[in-house]
Design an enzyme around this catalytic site. Structure first.
Site, PDB file in Angstrom:
ATOM      1  N   THR A  36       0.839  -1.215   0.000  1.00  0.00           N
ATOM      2  CA  THR A  36       0.000   0.000   0.000  1.00  0.00           C
ATOM      3  C   THR A  36       0.866   1.255   0.000  1.00  0.00           C
ATOM      4  O   THR A  36       0.362   2.352  -0.182  1.00  0.00           O
ATOM      5  CB  THR A  36      -0.975   0.038   1.203  1.00  0.00           C
ATOM      6  N   ASN A 100       8.769  -9.246  14.750  1.00  0.00           N
ATOM      7  CA  ASN A 100      10.081  -9.124  14.096  1.00  0.00           C
ATOM      8  C   ASN A 100      10.748  -7.786  14.410  1.00  0.00           C
ATOM      9  O   ASN A 100      11.959  -7.723  14.655  1.00  0.00           O
ATOM     10  CB  ASN A 100       9.936  -9.264  12.575  1.00  0.00           C
ATOM     11  N   GLY A 103      11.891  -7.711  18.062  1.00  0.00           N
ATOM     12  CA  GLY A 103      13.084  -8.562  18.214  1.00  0.00           C
ATOM     13  C   GLY A 103      14.321  -7.849  17.686  1.00  0.00           C
ATOM     14  O   GLY A 103      15.396  -7.898  18.297  1.00  0.00           O
ATOM     15  N   TYR A 146      -7.752  -5.346  11.336  1.00  0.00           N
ATOM     16  CA  TYR A 146      -6.902  -4.183  11.641  1.00  0.00           C
ATOM     17  C   TYR A 146      -6.919  -3.908  13.142  1.00  0.00           C
ATOM     18  O   TYR A 146      -5.871  -3.816  13.781  1.00  0.00           O
ATOM     19  CB  TYR A 146      -7.416  -2.963  10.872  1.00  0.00           C
TER      20      TYR A 146
END
Ligand code: UDP
Length: 310
Positions: A36, A100, A103, A146
């Site tokens: 997007t 992710n 981390g 969402y």
């Protein structure tokens, strides 16, 4: 100089954030898979020494060799039409993408900021919404992909803060508008402006009595920056507290574009929140932040932007 990773950096808000950070002397590493986001939003930065673009899907493992001072996680589809078309990618951006990036921030000893949303309040039963309100969300409805991915993202961010002592921030971003919104992303600001400019009917969903509060992107970015540098670890609302009905907003766009478009009432989308307005007391007192741009001024710049789009 600090390197800052901006996920979703080619998106509407992300690209303005990259510009702003470079202006403040940071080096912006922009990560986006352009689902997007739009490469045009960062074209002007291509040759800037303090900018780097990495085309990557943040729901997959992220590897970055550079040191990082901050990780700012802005990657996610954000327009209701977009996220209802790609709900699985949206859920992955908020869940796997947040995991992710958290981390990565932990490994790099970087500070972390999550771009959350007013959608965590769902269809709120309290108006305006303070951060202490827990929300009214339909988890299995069409907006659940969402709302719940962002609620999960907030929970995971707080867990990293509590368990790993990561310095995390959560910005709950309310409706934001400005140049670089996508003409056809389906949201009310690009829809109304482009309909008004082309003389097509302005599509008001439902009776138009639902409310929204619109923050100009430059104001929002300033708030994000203040939050990023602050020591606040709890969620903070960032938005403009002036509430308008959608019908009033349609009339305002008509006036500002001097359009002869008629208003056409269409079916209200499922689970469309009836009201939305931020209580920004916390941002005002702790960040010394509040929006400064008048709606008519911000809209004039946005209208100008869309006039120059193909
Ligand atoms: N809306 C509208 N006409 C449009 C697009 C949106 O009346 O062409 C309404 C929509 O139903 C909602 C509000 O405008 O009540 C804001 O919608 P948007 O998609 O911008 O984002 P939301 O605030 O719902 O996340």
């Amino acid at each position: 100089m600090d390197n800052v990773l901006v996920t979703g950096g080619a998106g509407f808000i992300g690209s303005h954030l990259c510009d702003f950070l470079i202006g403040k002397g940071f080096r912006a590493i922009c990560m986006d898979n352009l689902i997007t986001g739009n490469a045009d939003n960062i074209k002007h930065l291509e040759k800037n020494r303090n900018f780097r673009f990495i085309n990557h899907d943040i729901s997959k493992h992220i590897k970055i060799d550079d040191d990082l001072g901050f990780v700012l996680h802005f990657a996610s589809p954000a327009s209701p039409e977009d996220y209802q078309k790609i709900p699985i990618q949206t859920l992955k951006a908020g869940s796997l993408g947040t995991h992710n990036t958290l981390g990565l921030a932990l490994a790099k000893k970087a500070k972390y900021l999550l771009a959350s949303t007013s959608e965590v309040y769902g269809d709120p039963l309290v108006n305006p919404q303070p951060e202490s309100y827990w929300g009214n969300v339909n988890p299995v409805g069409v907006r659940g992909c969402y709302d719940e991915s962002k609620r999960f993202a907030e929970a995971l961010t707080m867990a990293y803060h509590r368990i790993h002592k990561l310095d995390t921030k959560i910005a709950r971003i309310f409706n934001t508008y400005g140049p670089r919104m996508r003409k056809n992303d389906g949201r009310v600001v690009p829809n109304f402006i482009n309909q008004a400019l082309s003389g097509n009917p302005i599509t008001v969903y439902g009776d138009g009595n639902q409310t929204r509060s619109f923050c100009y992107v430059d104001d929002l970015i300033e708030g994000v920056y203040k939050l990023m540098l602050s020591s606040l670890n709890e969620p903070v609302n960032l938005g403009n507290p002036h509430e308008h009905t959608i019908l009033e907003f349609a009339e305002l766009i008509k006036k500002l574009t001097m359009s002869k478009s008629r208003i056409a009432f269409k079916k209200l989308p499922i689970d469309d929140p009836r009201v939305r307005c931020p209580d920004i007391s916390l941002a005002k007192s702790k960040l010394k932040w509040e929006p400064r741009t008048r709606l008519s001024d911000g809209l004039a710049k946005t209208i100008d932007f869309f006039k120059h789009q193909g």
